[in-house]
Design a protein around this motif. Structure first.
Motif: not given
Length: 338
Positions: A126-142
């Motif tokens: 999950a690490s790579g996907m999590a890094s990409l999502l965090e980078e693109k969304t700044s941690g916004n859950p929605f």
């Protein structure tokens, strides 16, 4: 039984009467033998002064026990001169205990846990996907959830059943491909392909893209709904769209099943049409079809739908909506007030 007619009062007296009635109503549920009552009020940054005054009255009520009021607001939309800040200062001055909790974006660990749970994969995978999502969304859950949904709709994430799924190699695992699912298959994706995808870093732009996947008529009805408000009934939507509630319902099926709007009433069943079937309208279990109420999944979805209305057409649209609603209300004072 039937109640006596309410006496006509001036605006100020009528507001005070409503506040007192609501205060007594809340007391009923906080008195023994009832359980403690928690009231949650969202989007306080948009609250009007009268509503804030009511919340202040309830929160300051010395006779109200076993009660907790939770309010949520966006601090980036509230400055020192905002009425909400004045209300909070007044409450503090009245001795009301206020606890401030800053809700921060999801951290890396939380994003990782979300990916592991959603895509049924191990922490390392999950690490790579999590890094990409965090980078693109700044941690916004929605934003994270909607971006994952967008990846799925674009075919960048897909589910492969066991009999078709290759056993992932070490290289596949490192790239994020070949994730096993406990249900007899795996979620597949190519991390590099996801990185190359044209992904916006603005949640409204992402929601615009999702809305534009809908049919033209569904987009148009969603734009009208956005101009009406964050919540709307089939009756209201039918009036402003100059169509029957049944047709308005039909047009809402596509955005409903795309997860862009939610149905608030539970008295009805909605059957989703498939691409190979003709549209099947929902069947009523009781009540009036026009009373069925919907809301946008999130205010950013409403904002995205509204942004699709050309700016120079918005004043005319609001004028049209106002005139249609006024004509529909006729001499009904309750409908006019609403």
């Amino acid at each position: 039984g039937p109640q006596a007619p309410v006496a006509e009062l001036g605006p100020g007296e009528a507001q005070n009467r409503f506040n007192r009635t609501f205060q007594q109503f809340v007391r009923v549920f906080c008195a023994p033998p009832h359980e403690p009552l928690v009231m949650f009020v969202d989007d306080l940054q948009w609250a009007d002064v009268a509503s804030l005054k009511l919340l202040e009255l309830i929160a300051s009520d010395a006779e109200l026990h076993n009660f907790m009021l939770i309010g949520a607001y966006r601090d980036n939309e509230v400055d020192a001169t905002h009425p909400l800040c004045a209300t909070l200062r007044q409450l503090a001055g009245n001795g009301v205990r206020i606890t401030d909790i800053e809700v921060k974006p999801l951290g890396r660990e939380h994003v990782m846990a979300l990916v592991e749970d959603t895509l049924r994969c191990g922490r390392e995978r999950a690490s790579g996907m999590a890094s990409l999502l965090e980078e693109k969304t700044s941690g916004n859950p929605f934003f994270i959830n909607q971006l994952l949904r967008s990846f799925y709709h674009d075919g960048l994430i897909h589910f492969t059943f066991d009999d078709m799924a290759p056993v992932p190699s070490d290289d596949d695992e490192a790239a994020g491909r070949g994730q096993r699912d406990a249900g007899g298959g795996q979620w597949d994706w190519d991390l590099e392909e996801l990185r190359r995808a044209a992904v916006t870093e603005n949640v409204v732009d992402l929601m615009v893209k999702q809305i534009q996947r809908l049919g033209v008529e569904a987009q148009q009805i969603l734009q009208l709904a956005a101009a009406v408000g964050d919540r709307f009934s089939l009756d209201t939507l039918g009036v402003v769209a100059e169509t029957a509630p049944e047709q308005a319902e039909h047009l809402l099926l596509e955005p409903l099943h795309a997860g862009l709007i939610l149905q608030l009433n539970s008295r009805y069943s909605v059957f989703a049409p498939t691409p190979d079937e003709s549209s099947t309208l929902s069947t009523l279990r009781g009540g009036d079809l026009g009373c069925r109420t919907y809301k946008f999944l999130h205010d950013r979805v409403q904002q995205a739908a509204y942004s699709l209305i050309p700016e120079d057409q918005r004043p005319a649209m609001h004028l049209h909506i106002g005139r249609r609603l006024l004509a529909h209300a006729g001499d009904d004072e309750a409908k006019i007030d609403e």
